[in-house]
Design a protein around this motif. Sequence first.
Motif, PDB file in Angstrom:
ATOM      1  N   ASP A 169       0.394  -1.506   0.363  1.00  0.00           N
ATOM      2  CA  ASP A 169       0.322  -0.071  -0.459  1.00  0.00           C
ATOM      3  C   ASP A 169       0.789   1.393  -0.374  1.00  0.00           C
ATOM      4  N   ALA A 170       2.015   1.065  -0.111  1.00  0.00           N
ATOM      5  CA  ALA A 170       2.931   2.231  -0.250  1.00  0.00           C
ATOM      6  C   ALA A 170       2.743   3.270   0.879  1.00  0.00           C
ATOM      7  N   SER A 171       2.327   2.658   2.287  1.00  0.00           N
ATOM      8  CA  SER A 171       2.877   3.793   3.233  1.00  0.00           C
ATOM      9  C   SER A 171       3.952   4.171   4.146  1.00  0.00           C
ATOM     10  N   TRP A 172       4.656   3.487   3.568  1.00  0.00           N
ATOM     11  CA  TRP A 172       6.070   4.180   4.374  1.00  0.00           C
ATOM     12  C   TRP A 172       6.826   5.079   3.798  1.00  0.00           C
ATOM     13  N   ASP A 173       6.567   6.123   3.681  1.00  0.00           N
ATOM     14  CA  ASP A 173       7.238   7.660   3.349  1.00  0.00           C
ATOM     15  C   ASP A 173       7.860   7.695   1.860  1.00  0.00           C
ATOM     16  N   ILE A 174       6.967   7.386   1.605  1.00  0.00           N
ATOM     17  CA  ILE A 174       7.053   7.220  -0.270  1.00  0.00           C
ATOM     18  C   ILE A 174       6.275   8.705  -0.912  1.00  0.00           C
ATOM     19  N   GLY A 175       6.971   9.468  -2.152  1.00  0.00           N
ATOM     20  CA  GLY A 175       6.193  10.067  -2.683  1.00  0.00           C
ATOM     21  C   GLY A 175       6.761  10.613  -3.979  1.00  0.00           C
ATOM     22  N   LYS A 225      11.393  -2.683   2.080  1.00  0.00           N
ATOM     23  CA  LYS A 225      10.970  -1.043   2.310  1.00  0.00           C
ATOM     24  C   LYS A 225      12.521  -0.579   2.337  1.00  0.00           C
ATOM     25  N   ASN A 226      13.118  -1.144   1.106  1.00  0.00           N
ATOM     26  CA  ASN A 226      14.216  -0.845   0.392  1.00  0.00           C
ATOM     27  C   ASN A 226      14.355   0.078  -0.432  1.00  0.00           C
ATOM     28  N   PHE A 227      14.815   1.451   0.020  1.00  0.00           N
ATOM     29  CA  PHE A 227      13.999   2.807  -0.749  1.00  0.00           C
ATOM     30  C   PHE A 227      15.377   2.905  -2.026  1.00  0.00           C
ATOM     31  N   THR A 228      16.240   3.036  -1.869  1.00  0.00           N
ATOM     32  CA  THR A 228      17.848   2.901  -2.913  1.00  0.00           C
ATOM     33  C   THR A 228      17.589   2.579  -3.636  1.00  0.00           C
ATOM     34  N   ARG A 229      17.046   0.914  -3.115  1.00  0.00           N
ATOM     35  CA  ARG A 229      17.295  -0.274  -4.325  1.00  0.00           C
ATOM     36  C   ARG A 229      15.833  -0.025  -5.358  1.00  0.00           C
ATOM     37  N   MET A 230      14.972   0.232  -4.802  1.00  0.00           N
ATOM     38  CA  MET A 230      13.530   0.335  -5.846  1.00  0.00           C
ATOM     39  C   MET A 230      14.074   1.066  -6.178  1.00  0.00           C
ATOM     40  N   GLY A 231      14.387   2.667  -5.748  1.00  0.00           N
ATOM     41  CA  GLY A 231      15.218   4.285  -7.113  1.00  0.00           C
ATOM     42  C   GLY A 231      15.508   3.574  -7.984  1.00  0.00           C
ATOM     43  N   PRO A 285       7.827  14.686 -22.339  1.00  0.00           N
ATOM     44  CA  PRO A 285       8.570  15.334 -21.587  1.00  0.00           C
ATOM     45  C   PRO A 285       9.090  15.516 -20.416  1.00  0.00           C
ATOM     46  N   ASN A 286       7.920  15.113 -19.267  1.00  0.00           N
ATOM     47  CA  ASN A 286       7.401  15.266 -17.954  1.00  0.00           C
ATOM     48  C   ASN A 286       8.666  14.005 -17.318  1.00  0.00           C
ATOM     49  N   ILE A 287       9.105  14.550 -16.335  1.00  0.00           N
ATOM     50  CA  ILE A 287       9.993  14.069 -15.260  1.00  0.00           C
ATOM     51  C   ILE A 287       9.370  13.571 -14.253  1.00  0.00           C
ATOM     52  N   LYS A 288       9.547  12.657 -13.523  1.00  0.00           N
ATOM     53  CA  LYS A 288       8.625  11.957 -12.537  1.00  0.00           C
ATOM     54  C   LYS A 288      10.050  12.077 -11.469  1.00  0.00           C
ATOM     55  N   VAL A 289       9.921  12.194 -10.435  1.00  0.00           N
ATOM     56  CA  VAL A 289      11.269  12.251  -9.419  1.00  0.00           C
ATOM     57  C   VAL A 289      10.270  10.819  -8.080  1.00  0.00           C
ATOM     58  N   LEU A 290      10.583  10.058  -7.560  1.00  0.00           N
ATOM     59  CA  LEU A 290      10.225   9.178  -6.912  1.00  0.00           C
ATOM     60  C   LEU A 290      11.473   9.884  -5.622  1.00  0.00           C
ATOM     61  N   CYS A 291      10.612  10.060  -4.347  1.00  0.00           N
ATOM     62  CA  CYS A 291      11.437  10.542  -3.463  1.00  0.00           C
ATOM     63  C   CYS A 291      10.830  10.268  -2.426  1.00  0.00           C
TER      64      CYS A 291
END
Length: 331
Positions: A169-175, A225-231, A285-291
């Motif tokens: 459900d992505a309820s772990w600090d995803i934006g 929940k490994n944000f870096t690896r996911m990104g 051309p739009n960029i989506k930034v996962l943070c």
Amino acid sequence: MKTTGIARAHTNIALIKYWGKKDKALFLPMNSSLSLTLEAFYTDTKITLDKTLEKDEFYLNNVLQQEAEIQKISKFLDLFRIPAKETRFARIESYNFVPTAAGLASSASAFAALAGAMHQAMGWDLSRSELSTYARRGSGSSTRSLFGGFVEWNQGTNSEDSMAIPIDDASWDIGMLIVVVNGAAKKISSRVGMEQTVATSPFYPAWVESAKTDLEEIKIAIQEKNFTRMGEIAEFNGMKMHATMLASQPPFCYFEPDSLIAQQQVVYLREVLGIPAYYTMDAGPNIKVLCKASDLDKVRDHFEQYFASEKLITSHPGEAMRTLTEEEWQE
Ligand code: DP6
């Protein structure tokens, strides 16, 4: 007699992209994909099946649409009407909720909301995954908008099992920050772009192969929940998709100069400022930034040095398609 259905569905951004069909009529993809549903962009749709109508009518943001648009919707509604021997025509009213200047109106939320509203109007009782196989036949990416958070579209083997599956459900600090580089309609639609790539790009078989590995690995990263690896995996996968287009005949490319500026700033954020952030790009051309959601303000502030603030839209993860009450619809 009149029957109605009302639904809201959010758009989604793929982290592992869908790019290429093996069956164009049934929208069966060449590879499975995975996305994040976004809170900030959604479509509300009301369908009224009405015996007194002589043809389907489709209003988008209160404007009656052209015949070609209506035909697409009629064909989609027939997926429900024909097997149920439903003979009534429909009035379809849709509102796209997209922050101004974004130009990001998306077929993903549109067909997922349409499927949700029609499902209710018909009085059916399908699971969300089953309903996603209907949404799929409006637009592939809308398959994933039936669920919230991280969602897989499992390619399956046929029209009945090529469906969405909720992953987390992505309820772990995803934006996500959307950087609107150009809000105008794209020159080459994703439908045409992917077809040209499948037909001509020598890189395409490598894309299909490596997308499998990316999907397996990103699912592990999400589970841990490994944000870096996911990104890292998302960025890698997105750029590989664009590489297939550069190698198609004739070559084509969705990048604009500002897309590259935005990408460089994402790299600057993580390498110099130490803020984990990764980019992805779709058929435009739009960029989506996962943070991280907790870094959204910082990421946005940084981008304000380069882009007008109305071109920067932040979002948290969005929820699944849901039906709306008449009161919610009126609001
Ligand atoms: C690059 O779902 O718009 O956004 O199935 O032909 O309607 P059709 O294409 P569409 O393609 C989306 C392509 C993408 C990647 C993705 O969303 O997975």
